[in-house]
Design a protein around this motif. Structure first.
Motif, PDB file in Angstrom:
ATOM      1  N   ASP A 273     -15.804  18.354 -24.989  1.00 21.08           N
ATOM      2  CA  ASP A 273     -14.758  17.202 -24.953  1.00 21.08           C
ATOM      3  C   ASP A 273     -14.232  17.128 -26.332  1.00 21.08           C
ATOM      4  O   ASP A 273     -14.296  18.039 -26.977  1.00 21.08           O
ATOM      5  N   HIS A 274     -13.497  15.920 -26.437  1.00 22.38           N
ATOM      6  CA  HIS A 274     -12.597  15.880 -27.472  1.00 22.38           C
ATOM      7  C   HIS A 274     -13.190  16.438 -28.957  1.00 22.38           C
ATOM      8  O   HIS A 274     -14.300  15.777 -29.274  1.00 22.38           O
ATOM      9  N   ALA A 275     -12.472  17.318 -29.629  1.00 21.52           N
ATOM     10  CA  ALA A 275     -13.204  17.550 -31.120  1.00 21.52           C
ATOM     11  C   ALA A 275     -14.554  18.308 -30.959  1.00 21.52           C
ATOM     12  O   ALA A 275     -14.997  18.493 -32.105  1.00 21.52           O
ATOM     13  N   ALA A 276     -15.161  18.507 -29.772  1.00 21.68           N
ATOM     14  CA  ALA A 276     -16.517  19.005 -29.758  1.00 21.68           C
ATOM     15  C   ALA A 276     -16.791  20.467 -30.562  1.00 21.68           C
ATOM     16  O   ALA A 276     -17.740  20.757 -31.218  1.00 21.68           O
ATOM     17  N   VAL A 315      -6.089  32.140 -23.465  1.00 22.27           N
ATOM     18  CA  VAL A 315      -7.922  32.530 -23.464  1.00 22.27           C
ATOM     19  C   VAL A 315      -8.594  31.342 -22.803  1.00 22.27           C
ATOM     20  O   VAL A 315      -8.491  30.152 -23.153  1.00 22.27           O
ATOM     21  N   THR A 316      -9.431  31.695 -21.721  1.00 20.78           N
ATOM     22  CA  THR A 316     -10.187  30.608 -21.217  1.00 20.78           C
ATOM     23  C   THR A 316     -11.647  31.039 -21.324  1.00 20.78           C
ATOM     24  O   THR A 316     -12.094  32.071 -21.283  1.00 20.78           O
ATOM     25  N   ARG A 317     -12.468  29.862 -21.364  1.00 23.39           N
ATOM     26  CA  ARG A 317     -14.110  30.173 -21.247  1.00 23.39           C
ATOM     27  C   ARG A 317     -14.531  29.288 -20.024  1.00 23.39           C
ATOM     28  O   ARG A 317     -14.107  28.060 -20.237  1.00 23.39           O
ATOM     29  N   ALA A 318     -14.892  29.712 -19.300  1.00 27.31           N
ATOM     30  CA  ALA A 318     -15.273  29.098 -17.895  1.00 27.31           C
ATOM     31  C   ALA A 318     -16.592  28.001 -18.010  1.00 27.31           C
ATOM     32  O   ALA A 318     -17.576  28.485 -18.733  1.00 27.31           O
ATOM     33  N   ARG A 319     -16.771  27.138 -17.354  1.00 26.85           N
ATOM     34  CA  ARG A 319     -18.141  26.297 -17.188  1.00 26.85           C
ATOM     35  C   ARG A 319     -18.718  26.607 -16.059  1.00 26.85           C
ATOM     36  O   ARG A 319     -18.113  27.386 -15.229  1.00 26.85           O
ATOM     37  N   PRO A 320     -19.891  26.531 -15.877  1.00 25.07           N
ATOM     38  CA  PRO A 320     -20.846  25.882 -16.882  1.00 25.07           C
ATOM     39  C   PRO A 320     -21.115  26.826 -17.976  1.00 25.07           C
ATOM     40  O   PRO A 320     -21.201  28.130 -17.766  1.00 25.07           O
ATOM     41  N   TYR A 376     -19.452  14.887 -22.858  1.00 24.79           N
ATOM     42  CA  TYR A 376     -19.151  16.440 -22.600  1.00 24.79           C
ATOM     43  C   TYR A 376     -19.187  17.287 -24.150  1.00 24.79           C
ATOM     44  O   TYR A 376     -19.166  18.183 -24.038  1.00 24.79           O
ATOM     45  N   SER A 377     -19.274  16.533 -25.107  1.00 25.67           N
ATOM     46  CA  SER A 377     -19.723  17.075 -26.489  1.00 25.67           C
ATOM     47  C   SER A 377     -21.164  17.513 -26.036  1.00 25.67           C
ATOM     48  O   SER A 377     -21.368  18.630 -26.572  1.00 25.67           O
ATOM     49  N   THR A 382     -25.103  22.138 -24.923  1.00 27.70           N
ATOM     50  CA  THR A 382     -25.998  22.709 -24.405  1.00 27.70           C
ATOM     51  C   THR A 382     -25.526  23.459 -23.048  1.00 27.70           C
ATOM     52  O   THR A 382     -26.360  24.423 -22.576  1.00 27.70           O
ATOM     53  N   GLY A 383     -24.411  23.565 -22.905  1.00 24.56           N
ATOM     54  CA  GLY A 383     -23.745  24.269 -21.824  1.00 24.56           C
ATOM     55  C   GLY A 383     -24.044  23.776 -20.423  1.00 24.56           C
ATOM     56  O   GLY A 383     -23.502  24.354 -19.388  1.00 24.56           O
ATOM     57  N   ASN A 384     -24.569  22.433 -20.465  1.00 18.89           N
ATOM     58  CA  ASN A 384     -24.863  21.667 -18.928  1.00 18.89           C
ATOM     59  C   ASN A 384     -23.931  20.843 -18.827  1.00 18.89           C
ATOM     60  O   ASN A 384     -23.856  19.602 -19.673  1.00 18.89           O
TER      61      ASN A 384
END
Length: 524
Positions: A273-276, A315-320, A376-377, A382-384
């Motif tokens: 999330d924002h600035a995390a 550049v993208t990093r996917a979730r989760p 979302y921070s 945690t990645g979750n």
């Protein structure tokens, strides 16, 4: 007024801020006030290398509520790399006097004032200047690059491109985020009368059309997209780093802005999330985000290491989780192909269906978008993703549609789009859609959410509702499935619900309800 920080004071500061360096480590540090033309004092921290110059200049602007030492760790890193660094708090925040204008004309002029001061008082190179910041500082830096051609590079971390779109989506105001902005601004700064008035108008439970237009008129000149032509004319090298689950400045606006930039550019999208993702680096922890900033400035400001220019710029990093980055040449290479599922009475299915149902309006369910700047921070740490137990969603207050579990992973890359017909119980109202990744036990991880409001509907008459979700990168594991939930209330938003009654959903052969998901296929 100028305050020289002695070695003793720096040593004491170093006890609490172990990343702080002194002249013995290759640069000197001063805390001072840089005077603006209107008499405002910009509380600043200046780090200047001890070696002969001229040196590249990096200007770091504080985030909302931040002061001159907020960026002390990145400032030290840049100073160690040979930059003159000026870190300051925007007017009205931190040690700076004046009032908070929310990236107003004065804030943009302040950036040039700081650059002017640096060129007069330090051995900074006028041909090598970079400006950046997190959140509030990011937006100011981006706009300033359209007004000061000396700025060669911009680093925008969790910034905005369109303030109007950040405040309102589909006629639905982001009320809780706006309230956090207002209360934190009041607590940590001095809001100007105009800023206070506009934020109060924005937070009115039933904002009038006139006040809504006034807020839009206030927000537009505070949006980098308004000055896109000027920014492109000045040709700065722009680095934009954004989170997928950004509560305050959703990533779709930065995607659009990035695609329209014509100069050197790089965009990175990561979970959180924002600035995390920036926060760890501000505390001195290892940070891929800040490493990208240093590399970007080294390439486009200092000219000492241009390796980042040889990498694909998206550049993208996917979730989760925080997966390995994927590099693409353009945003179009990121986006998958839409795959459509139709909404049946309770399922997401291959074929259209004709049905209708109603739920209780103006009632919340366990489906929600989370807590601004927190939910979302936590995911970033945690990645979750945030989750709920789908069977707990009250079917009397929400429509729920489940897909069949998949045998293989599904890579969602890009924007999802849900279309359905709503039958409103009143002239005004709101629906909120959520897409979940559901595991075999019924636990749903939130992929995305979006509100949709109507303000002039005919009660009882069908109304088309289209939910264009912000883009994401999310991999649904084998054995999991997607679920779409639509209810009528979420604490994140100032909804337009005017009472209880029954909210209808419908699908017809002529106008079926569906969910499009952008999917990448044939890739590990």
């Amino acid at each position: 007024m100028k305050h020289r920080v002695t070695a003793v004071v720096l040593a004491l500061l170093g006890t609490f801020l172990p990343g702080l360096s002194t002249a013995a480590d290759g640069f000197g540090t001063e805390f001072l006030d840089i005077p603006a033309a209107d008499g405002v004092a910009l509380g600043s921290m200046v780090m200047e290398p001890s070696s002969p110059g001229p040196h590249p200049l990096a200007v770091l602007i504080g985030a909302w509520g931040g002061g001159r030492t907020q960026n002390i760790i990145p400032a030290k890193e840049l100073a160690d790399r040979g930059y003159v660094v000026i870190s300051y708090g925007a007017r009205g925040f931190g040690e700076s006097t004046g009032e908070v204008e929310v990236a107003g004309t004065e804030d943009i002029t302040d950036v040039s004032t700081v650059i002017d001061w640096a060129l007069r008082n330090t051995d900074a190179d006028p041909s090598r200047i970079g400006v950046g910041g997190v959140s509030y500082g990011a937006g100011i830096a981006m706009i300033a690059s359209g007004f000061d051609a000396r700025i060669k590079a911009v680093a925008s971390l969790s910034g905005w491109a369109d303030l109007v779109a950040s405040l309102t989506t589909n006629d639905t105001r982001h009320g809780l985020a706006g309230l956090v902005l207002y209360l934190s601004g009041k607590a940590n700064g001095t809001l100007s009368a105009e800023t206070d008035t506009m934020l109060r108008k924005f937070l009115e439970p039933r904002i009038s059309d006139a006040d809504s237009e006034a807020v839009i008129d206030w927000a537009e000149p505070r949006s980098p997209v308004t000055y896109l032509d000027r920014i492109n004319a000045n040709h700065p090298a722009v680095l934009a780093i954004q989170t997928w689950s950004e509560t305050v400045f959703p990533p779709d606006q930065m995607v659009d802005f990035y695609r329209r930039l014509t100069g050197p550019k790089r965009a990175e999208f990561v979970p959180g999330d924002h600035a995390a993702t920036e926060s760890g680096g501000l505390l001195g922890l290892p940070s891929d985000t800040w490493t990208s900033v240093y590399r970007w400035f080294d390439a486009h400001v200092a000219g000492t290491d241009t390796a980042i220019e040889d990498e694909p710029p998206v550049v993208t990093r996917a979730r989760p989780g925080m997966r390995q980055p994927t590099y693409q040449s353009t945003w179009d290479d990121v986006v998958g192909t839409p795959v459509r599922s139709y909404l049946g009475e309770k399922t997401l299915q291959p074929q259209p269906a004709e049905w209708s149902r109603t739920v209780a309006a103006n009632r919340d369910t366990v489906a929600n978008g989370g807590i601004p700047l927190a939910t979302y921070s936590l995911e970033a740490l945690t990645g979750n993703p945030p989750n709920i137990f789908l069977p707990q969603v009250d079917r009397g207050s929400a429509g729920v549609w489940h897909q069949e579990p998949g045998e293989a992973p599904v890579e969602i890359r890009g924007s999802m789009h849900a279309h359905l017909t709503v039958v409103p119980p009143g002239a005004t109202g709101t629906a909120v859609a959520y897409v979940y990744d559901v595991d075999p036990f019924g636990v749903g991880s939130l992929i995305n959410y979006l509100p949709y409001s109507w303000k002039n509907a005919t009660p009882g008459q069908p109304l088309a509702a289209d939910f264009h979700f912000a883009p994401t990168a999310y991999t649904v594991a084998a054995g999991h499935h997607l679920a779409l939930v639509v209810d009528s209330k979420d604490p994140l938003f100032l909804d337009w619900n005017s009472g209880d009654g029954r909210l209808g959903f419908a699908s017809t052969t002529a106008d079926p309800a569906w969910l499009d998901v952008a999917v990448h296929t044939g890739r590990a």
